[in-house]
Design a protein around this motif. Structure first.
Motif, PDB file in Angstrom:
ATOM      1  N   ILE A 120       0.868  -1.176   0.000  1.00  0.00           N
ATOM      2  CA  ILE A 120       0.000   0.000   0.000  1.00  0.00           C
ATOM      3  C   ILE A 120       0.905   1.226   0.000  1.00  0.00           C
ATOM      4  CG2 ILE A 120      -1.604   1.373   1.388  1.00  0.00           C
ATOM      5  CD1 ILE A 120      -2.680  -1.253   2.558  1.00  0.00           C
ATOM      6  N   LEU A 121       0.636   2.141  -0.925  1.00  0.00           N
ATOM      7  CA  LEU A 121       1.300   3.452  -0.904  1.00  0.00           C
ATOM      8  C   LEU A 121       0.176   4.451  -0.691  1.00  0.00           C
ATOM      9  CD1 LEU A 121       3.684   3.604  -4.028  1.00  0.00           C
ATOM     10  CD2 LEU A 121       4.303   3.141  -1.669  1.00  0.00           C
ATOM     11  N   GLY A 122       0.201   5.156   0.427  1.00  0.00           N
ATOM     12  CA  GLY A 122      -0.934   6.042   0.697  1.00  0.00           C
ATOM     13  C   GLY A 122      -0.522   7.468   0.973  1.00  0.00           C
ATOM     14  N   ILE A 123      -1.307   8.390   0.427  1.00  0.00           N
ATOM     15  CA  ILE A 123      -1.236   9.786   0.868  1.00  0.00           C
ATOM     16  C   ILE A 123      -2.412   9.897   1.827  1.00  0.00           C
ATOM     17  CG2 ILE A 123      -1.515  12.202   0.183  1.00  0.00           C
ATOM     18  CD1 ILE A 123      -0.295  11.402  -2.538  1.00  0.00           C
ATOM     19  N   VAL A 124      -2.126   9.828   3.120  1.00  0.00           N
ATOM     20  CA  VAL A 124      -3.216   9.710   4.095  1.00  0.00           C
ATOM     21  C   VAL A 124      -3.291  10.903   5.033  1.00  0.00           C
ATOM     22  CG1 VAL A 124      -3.353   7.192   4.010  1.00  0.00           C
ATOM     23  CG2 VAL A 124      -1.760   8.275   5.603  1.00  0.00           C
ATOM     24  N   ASN A 125      -2.452  11.904   4.791  1.00  0.00           N
ATOM     25  CA  ASN A 125      -2.570  13.129   5.587  1.00  0.00           C
ATOM     26  C   ASN A 125      -2.785  14.307   4.651  1.00  0.00           C
ATOM     27  OD1 ASN A 125      -0.980  15.651   6.900  1.00  0.00           O
ATOM     28  ND2 ASN A 125      -2.073  14.481   8.447  1.00  0.00           N
ATOM     29  N   GLY A 126      -3.971  14.909   4.759  1.00  0.00           N
ATOM     30  CA  GLY A 126      -4.341  15.995   3.859  1.00  0.00           C
ATOM     31  C   GLY A 126      -3.494  17.240   4.064  1.00  0.00           C
ATOM     32  N   THR A 127      -3.169  17.527   5.322  1.00  0.00           N
ATOM     33  CA  THR A 127      -2.418  18.757   5.623  1.00  0.00           C
ATOM     34  C   THR A 127      -1.054  18.753   4.942  1.00  0.00           C
ATOM     35  OG1 THR A 127      -3.545  18.902   7.733  1.00  0.00           O
ATOM     36  CG2 THR A 127      -1.485  20.144   7.519  1.00  0.00           C
ATOM     37  N   THR A 128      -0.317  17.656   5.083  1.00  0.00           N
ATOM     38  CA  THR A 128       1.027  17.618   4.497  1.00  0.00           C
ATOM     39  C   THR A 128       0.959  17.578   2.966  1.00  0.00           C
ATOM     40  OG1 THR A 128       0.998  15.256   4.975  1.00  0.00           O
ATOM     41  CG2 THR A 128       2.305  16.649   6.431  1.00  0.00           C
ATOM     42  N   ASN A 129      -0.075  16.924   2.439  1.00  0.00           N
ATOM     43  CA  ASN A 129      -0.189  16.928   0.975  1.00  0.00           C
ATOM     44  C   ASN A 129      -0.490  18.339   0.475  1.00  0.00           C
ATOM     45  OD1 ASN A 129      -0.047  15.043  -1.310  1.00  0.00           O
ATOM     46  ND2 ASN A 129      -2.041  15.917  -1.790  1.00  0.00           N
ATOM     47  N   PHE A 130      -1.339  19.032   1.226  1.00  0.00           N
ATOM     48  CA  PHE A 130      -1.676  20.418   0.881  1.00  0.00           C
ATOM     49  C   PHE A 130      -0.415  21.293   0.935  1.00  0.00           C
ATOM     50  CE2 PHE A 130      -2.995  24.667   2.201  1.00  0.00           C
ATOM     51  CZ  PHE A 130      -3.987  24.958   1.272  1.00  0.00           C
ATOM     52  N   ILE A 131       0.387  21.107   1.966  1.00  0.00           N
ATOM     53  CA  ILE A 131       1.606  21.914   2.135  1.00  0.00           C
ATOM     54  C   ILE A 131       2.595  21.641   0.990  1.00  0.00           C
ATOM     55  CG2 ILE A 131       3.674  22.219   3.580  1.00  0.00           C
ATOM     56  CD1 ILE A 131       1.866  21.681   6.037  1.00  0.00           C
ATOM     57  N   LEU A 132       2.864  20.363   0.732  1.00  0.00           N
ATOM     58  CA  LEU A 132       3.838  20.016  -0.314  1.00  0.00           C
ATOM     59  C   LEU A 132       3.342  20.491  -1.683  1.00  0.00           C
ATOM     60  CD1 LEU A 132       4.818  16.440   0.921  1.00  0.00           C
ATOM     61  CD2 LEU A 132       6.283  18.478   0.977  1.00  0.00           C
ATOM     62  N   ASP A 133       2.032  20.420  -1.888  1.00  0.00           N
ATOM     63  CA  ASP A 133       1.443  20.852  -3.154  1.00  0.00           C
ATOM     64  C   ASP A 133       1.596  22.375  -3.323  1.00  0.00           C
ATOM     65  OD1 ASP A 133       0.108  19.948  -5.457  1.00  0.00           O
ATOM     66  OD2 ASP A 133      -1.793  20.744  -4.718  1.00  0.00           O
ATOM     67  N   LEU A 134       1.365  23.124  -2.240  1.00  0.00           N
ATOM     68  CA  LEU A 134       1.527  24.590  -2.330  1.00  0.00           C
ATOM     69  C   LEU A 134       2.991  24.967  -2.541  1.00  0.00           C
ATOM     70  CD1 LEU A 134      -0.677  26.582   0.223  1.00  0.00           C
ATOM     71  CD2 LEU A 134      -0.954  26.310  -2.218  1.00  0.00           C
ATOM     72  N   MET A 135       3.887  24.213  -1.905  1.00  0.00           N
ATOM     73  CA  MET A 135       5.323  24.483  -2.102  1.00  0.00           C
ATOM     74  C   MET A 135       5.699  24.243  -3.564  1.00  0.00           C
ATOM     75  SD  MET A 135       6.828  22.691   1.359  1.00  0.00           S
ATOM     76  CE  MET A 135       8.581  23.000   1.146  1.00  0.00           C
ATOM     77  N   ASP A 136       5.105  23.203  -4.145  1.00  0.00           N
ATOM     78  CA  ASP A 136       5.415  22.824  -5.523  1.00  0.00           C
ATOM     79  C   ASP A 136       4.758  23.780  -6.528  1.00  0.00           C
ATOM     80  OD1 ASP A 136       6.124  21.384  -7.793  1.00  0.00           O
ATOM     81  OD2 ASP A 136       4.532  19.907  -7.573  1.00  0.00           O
ATOM     82  N   ARG A 137       3.464  24.023  -6.349  1.00  0.00           N
ATOM     83  CA  ARG A 137       2.723  24.735  -7.400  1.00  0.00           C
ATOM     84  C   ARG A 137       2.685  26.245  -7.216  1.00  0.00           C
ATOM     85  NH1 ARG A 137      -2.360  21.542  -9.477  1.00  0.00           N
ATOM     86  NH2 ARG A 137      -3.293  21.869  -7.430  1.00  0.00           N
ATOM     87  N   GLU A 138       2.788  26.699  -5.945  1.00  0.00           N
ATOM     88  CA  GLU A 138       2.714  28.148  -5.691  1.00  0.00           C
ATOM     89  C   GLU A 138       4.022  28.714  -5.183  1.00  0.00           C
ATOM     90  OE1 GLU A 138      -0.112  29.675  -6.426  1.00  0.00           O
ATOM     91  OE2 GLU A 138      -1.300  27.871  -6.751  1.00  0.00           O
ATOM     92  N   GLY A 139       5.010  27.850  -4.979  1.00  0.00           N
ATOM     93  CA  GLY A 139       6.310  28.324  -4.522  1.00  0.00           C
ATOM     94  C   GLY A 139       6.305  28.808  -3.079  1.00  0.00           C
ATOM     95  N   GLU A 140       5.318  28.387  -2.291  1.00  0.00           N
ATOM     96  CA  GLU A 140       5.267  28.845  -0.895  1.00  0.00           C
ATOM     97  C   GLU A 140       6.290  28.103  -0.031  1.00  0.00           C
ATOM     98  OE1 GLU A 140       1.539  29.114   1.081  1.00  0.00           O
ATOM     99  OE2 GLU A 140       0.628  30.270  -0.539  1.00  0.00           O
TER     100      GLU A 140
END
Ligand code: NDP
Ligand code: HSE
Length: 438
Positions: free
Chosen positions: A155-175
Motif C-alpha cells: 500500500i502506498l498512501g497519501i493519508v494526511n491531507g495537511t502535508t499533501n496540501f503543504i507540499l502541493d503549495l510548495m510545488d505549485r505556488e512556490g510557498e
C-alpha cells in the motif's frame, strides 16, 4: 415496510464531524430508515460545552454533558470526541452495555485497537471505523471485505491531507513550508497541534490501521517508522520537479522478507520522490489517495477528500447504516483478525531506491572517490548528474552531484551516507530522499 423497532443512536462529540453527523441523521431520517429497515433515533449528543457554537444546527434538547448516561440503553454509539481518553472508556462501556460502536478516532485505534477489538469480539459487537483513514474515502471496508479473498502486497498512501496540501503549495505556488502550513491551519485541515501532521504522527496512526487490516496482523504504533516533512525545503521540491518527480509524504505498508529469510511487513511514513506520471503524483491539495497492489486484483487506487466535517460524516453515516442493518438482520459483528501475525521488520530491512544530493569539491578524481564509497557499501549507482560548479571567493569551488541508486537496503544506504559525510571530497550531503513508485 418498516417493522423493526427504532434504533437508539447516541452521538459523542459535536465538533467538525459530529455536528455534521447529527445534522445528516436528522435531515435524512426517513431515507435512512428505508435503507436500514428501521428508524434511527438520535437520542442525544454528548459535548463538553452546552453553549459552544456548532457548525450545524442541533436541537438544544439533544445536547448533554453526561456521556455515560447517554451510552446506557443505546443500540449504536458514535464516538467523535477524538483523543485517547475519555473516548476509550466510553467505547468500552458502550460495547459492554451491548451497543455497536462507530468511531473515526485513528489515534485511539492505532494505540488501543487490539483491546477494543477484543472487547467487541467477546460480546459479538460491531466496531466500525471507516472514517479513521482517508476521511470520506472508502478504504477500510474494501480492505476488510472486498479484498478479504486476496492478498495485499503493498500500500502506498497519501493519508494526511495537511502535508499533501503543504507540499502541493510548495510545488505549485512556490510557498515556504511555514506559509503553506499557516494556510492549511486557516482552512481547518490541520490537527489542533499541527506537529501531528507535519511530523507524520497522524499518517503513522493511519498506516498502523491500514497495515493491521491489510496483513491480518497486529501492527503496534511504536513499530511504524516515521519521518515528517519539516526537513523538506522549497529548493528540494523545485529540484524534484525538474527531475520529473514530486515529493509526497507517503504511508507505505508492504510485505517483506527479512534478512534471515523470515516473512514480515514494513510499515513506514516518510517523504519520498515519486515519478510525476504515477497516479499519486496527481493527488493535489488536501486530498488523500491509497494506491494498493494486491496479488490477484492488481493495482487499485482509492481517492477523495481525506478530511473535512461533512465529507468525513459521510463515512461515519455509512458505518451507522451498516451497523443498524446488522441489528435488523441479527447475528454478531465482523471480528477483526490478526491470524497472520506477521512481525513488523525494522526500517533497516527495507529495500528501495534513493536520490542523494551532494556538494562536492570540483576537482579531478572526486567522482571516482564517491563511486568507490557507494560500491564499497554495496550500493549500486544508477545515474549521476553534475550541476555547474559554484565558485566562492577564497573557497574551493564545489559542484552539486545528484546520484540515483538502484535498489539498496536502508542499512547499506545509511552506511554509504555516513562514509560520504566523512569524506574529504564531500562538502555536504544536501539531501537523501527515497524514491517510490517506479
Ligand atoms: P472536534 O475537536 O471538532 O470535536 C470534538 C467534539 O468532542 C466537540 O464537540 C467536543 O465538545 C466533544 N468533546 C470533547 N471532549 C469531550 C468529552 N470529554 N465529553 C463529551 N464531549 C467531548 O473534532 P473533529 O470533529 O474534528 O474530530 C472527531 C474525530 O474524527 C477525531 O477522532 C478525529 O481524529 C476524527 N477525524 C476528523 C476528521 C476531520 O476532518 N475533522 C477527518 C477524519 C477523522 P465541545 O464542542 O463542547 O467542545
Ligand atoms: N489532520 C488530518 C489530515 C485530518 O490533515 O489529514 C484528517 O484525518
Amino acid at each position: 415496510m418498516i417493522e423493526y423497532r427504532n434504533l437508539r443512536v447516541a452521538l459523542l462529540g459535536a465538533g467538525s464531524v459530529g455536528s455534521q453527523v447529527a445534522s445528516l441523521l436528522l435531515e435524512h431520517r426517513d431515507e435512512l430508515a428505508n435503507r436500514v429497515g428501521a428508524g434511527l433515533d438520535l437520542v442525544g449528543v454528548a459535548v463538553r460545552d452546552m453553549d459552544a457554537a456548532r457548525d450545524a444546527d442541533i436541537p438544544k434538547e439533544l445536547l448533554t454533558t453526561d456521556a455515560e448516561s447517554l451510552i446506557l440503553g443505546s443500540d449504536i454509539v458514535v464516538e467523535l470526541i477524538g483523543g485517547l481518553e475519555p473516548a476509550r472508556t466510553h467505547i468500552l462501556n458502550a460495547i459492554n452495555s451491548g451497543a455497536d460502536v462507530i468511531t473515526a478516532n485513528k489515534a485511539l485505534l492505532a494505540t488501543h485497537g487490539p483491546e477494543l477489538f477484543e472487547a467487541a469480539g467477546q460480546v459479538g459487537a460491531q466496531l466500525y471505523y471507516e472514517a479513521a483513514v482517508g476521511g470520506a474515502i472508502p478504504i477500510i471496508r474494501p480492505l476488510r471485505d472486498s479484498l478479504a479473498g486476496d492478498r495485499v502486497q503493498r500500500i502506498l498512501g497519501i493519508v494526511n491531507g495537511t502535508t499533501n496540501f503543504i507540499l502541493d503549495l510548495m510545488d505549485r505556488e512556490g510557498e515556504s513550508l511555514e506559509q503553506a502550513l499557516k494556510t492549511a491551519q486557516d482552512l481547518g485541515y490541520a490537527e489542533a497541534d499541527p506537529t501531528a501532521d507535519v511530523e507524520g504522527y497522524d499518517a503513522a496512526q493511519k498506516a498502523a490501521i491500514l497495515a493491521s487490516l491489510a496483513f491480518h496482523s497486529t501492527v503496534p504504533l511504536e513499530s511504524v517508522y516515521r519521518e515528517g516533512i519539516t526537513g523538506i525545503t522549497h529548493e528540494q521540491v523545485v529540484k524534484a520537479r525538474r527531475a520529473g518527480f514530486v515529493i509526497k509524504l507517503l504511508a507505505i505498508c508492504e510485505r517483506l522478507t527479512g534478512p534471515e529469510g523470515q516473512d514480515g511487513v514494513s510499515v513506514r511514513v516518510h517523504p519520498a520522490l515519486i515519478p510525476d506520471a504515477h497516479p499519486l503524483a496527481a493527488v493535489h491539495g488536501a486530498n488523500n489517495a491509497v494506491f494498493l497492489e494486491a496479488e490477484a486484483a492488481g493495482n487499485l487506487m482509492f481517492y477523495g477528500a481525506g478530511a473535512g466535517g461533512i465529507e468525513t460524516a459521510s463515512a461515519v453515516l455509512g458505518d451507522v447504516v451498516s451497523a443498524a442493518r446488522r441489528h435488523v438482520a441479527g447475528g454478531p459483528g465482523v471480528a477483526e483478525s490478526a491470524h497472520a501475525n506477521l512481525p513488523v521488520l525494522p526500517i533497516d530491512a527495507v529495500t528501495t531506491r534513493y536520490q542523494i544530493t551532494l556538494a562536492v569539491l570540483d576537482r579531478p578524481g572526486v567522482l571516482a572517490t564517491i563511486a568507490t564509497e557507494f560500491s564499497e557499501h554495496g550500493v549500486s549507482v544508477e545515474a549521476v548528474e553534475q550541476h555547474a560548479a559554484e565558485v566562492r571567493p577564497g573557497a574551493a569551488s564545489t559542484a552539486t552531484l545528484v546520484i540515483g541508486t538502484h535498489e539498496a537496503t536502508e542499512s547499506s544506504l545509511a552506511a554509504t551516507v555516513a562514509a560520504l559525510k566523512a569524506s574529504d571530497v564531500v562538502s555536504s550531503v544536501e539531501s537523501v530522499l527515497r524514491v517510490e513508485g517506479l
